[in-house]
Scaffold this motif. Sequence first.
Motif, PDB file in Angstrom:
ATOM      1  N   ASP A   1       0.610   9.985  -1.230  1.00 51.12           N
ATOM      2  CA  ASP A   1       1.109  11.323  -0.914  1.00 51.12           C
ATOM      3  C   ASP A   1       1.662  12.017  -2.160  1.00 51.12           C
ATOM      4  O   ASP A   1       1.540  13.239  -2.308  1.00 51.12           O
ATOM      5  CB  ASP A   1       2.207  11.247   0.152  1.00 51.12           C
ATOM      6  CG  ASP A   1       1.664  10.915   1.533  1.00 51.12           C
ATOM      7  OD1 ASP A   1       0.443  11.063   1.744  1.00 51.12           O
ATOM      8  OD2 ASP A   1       2.458  10.493   2.396  1.00 51.12           O
TER       9      ASP A   1
ATOM     10  N   ASP B   1       2.946   6.274   0.566  1.00 57.37           N
ATOM     11  CA  ASP B   1       3.900   7.161  -0.091  1.00 57.37           C
ATOM     12  C   ASP B   1       3.431   7.509  -1.499  1.00 57.37           C
ATOM     13  O   ASP B   1       3.530   8.682  -1.930  1.00 57.37           O
ATOM     14  CB  ASP B   1       5.278   6.492  -0.131  1.00 57.37           C
ATOM     15  CG  ASP B   1       6.337   7.382  -0.754  1.00 57.37           C
ATOM     16  OD1 ASP B   1       6.537   8.504  -0.249  1.00 57.37           O
ATOM     17  OD2 ASP B   1       6.959   6.968  -1.749  1.00 57.37           O
TER      18      ASP B   1
ATOM     19  N   GLN C   1       4.338   1.770   1.245  1.00 59.35           N
ATOM     20  CA  GLN C   1       4.539   2.151  -0.153  1.00 59.35           C
ATOM     21  C   GLN C   1       3.287   2.785  -0.732  1.00 59.35           C
ATOM     22  O   GLN C   1       3.349   3.788  -1.442  1.00 59.35           O
ATOM     23  CB  GLN C   1       4.929   0.928  -0.988  1.00 59.35           C
ATOM     24  CG  GLN C   1       6.338   0.447  -0.736  1.00 59.35           C
ATOM     25  CD  GLN C   1       6.858  -0.426  -1.862  1.00 59.35           C
ATOM     26  OE1 GLN C   1       6.466  -0.271  -3.022  1.00 59.35           O
ATOM     27  NE2 GLN C   1       7.742  -1.337  -1.527  1.00 59.35           N
TER      28      GLN C   1
END
Length: 449
Positions: free
Chosen positions: A109, A106, A103
Amino acid sequence: MKQIYILLLILISSGTFTAQSEYFGAGNDDGIKITTSDDFDGMSGENTINATGMDAELMEASRFLTQSTMGFDFEEIERTASMGFESWIDQQIAQDFEYLTPQMEDIWDQIYPWHFEYYKNIYLEQNPGAPLDDEAIAKIESDIFGPWAVDFHYAWWQNTLEGPDQLRQRMAYSLSQILVVSVNSDLRDHAESMTKYYDHMIEHAFGNYKDLLLQVTLSPSMGLYLSHYNNPREVPEENLHPDENYAREIMQLFSIGLYELNMDGSRKLDANGNFIPTYGQQDIKELAKVFTGLGAGEVMDNPWVDEPFFGMDWYLAIKDVPMKMYQEWHEPSAKTLLGQFEIPANQDGMEDIEMAVDFLFNHPNVGPFLSRQLIQRLVKSNPSPGYISRVASVFNNNGSGMRGDLGAVVKAILLDDEARTCEELQHEDNGKLTEPLLRMTRIAKALNI
């Protein structure tokens, strides 16, 4: 208060008041007549005291969820009340879960392009007319800092507020307050080190405590925080001696505590009525020899070194890979733990560590020592000796001969009479002060933020 006073006067003056009810609103309203100026939409004044508004099952479910989750809404209260507490626990233990590290990656990103644009604009302002070539892009990317502590927090809140595995989240949070590392250290600059460490709490929340203790021991985050990363064997001529920090803390905070304990958590006494210490300074020195030779498991991409080595700076280590043993830096001598357990000389360093962790895990103190702390994190600040003893018994044996089963332990904590019966609410030492973070998560979950 004025309305209650008026109601009392009306009831008493009408001659219909009886002293059957413990308090208004709890029922026992036989012989009491309520008259109101208006009954609206089918509602009745009788409902003010006939206990229609009280639902014990929902209230009990709400209290149970307060002890077992990071937060909940009314729908979860109703669901829990309908399925029963033990079934709810079993479902939660079997519930799928997510780790923090993916998580966090992500999230990073998603926000990285924003960082890049921010630092690109700064670069272009400082270098007007400069081409945005590979060299410029490399310079911009080198200025971007992260992922770091705030990205760990983003992932933690995401998991905590959206994850259906609320009992696992609560247990992971509780364990993280016992097996402590902190962002108030060099860990702050490396979110992956913190998320991976917290992932150990999530993964082992219902697993075996010995497995968790070994995982924590080999964690580079714990290695940095309690300084057994790059911990050398003894070399007297170079004035090198094993660092004693982790050896002391794994005993004092993570396993056996300071004094020998009875099953109910009370301290044992010697013939003179004094507390009996579990260990002394010499025991710390002996155990410190065990945690020598651990260093970076892998090295991150860099222009200087290709392979990890003992003594390599923590900054270059891949921080979500367990530490590995560098045998030449492990103390080869025999070790005597707590004056009773012998670890032989010249064996593999990892075998030393596994033997030491197993020995500490099987110490009779661990059951009551850990049980008290978990009860305090979940249910109440002052558990009775009987409560501690009952939970410690489950830690020692989950009913199938297994020691250290945290799933069985949390079930024993939450279903114990001292956690569930209303009689306990009458004791002045019952309950616990809600910590600020749990207040925030509960509000967020209740209001579906």
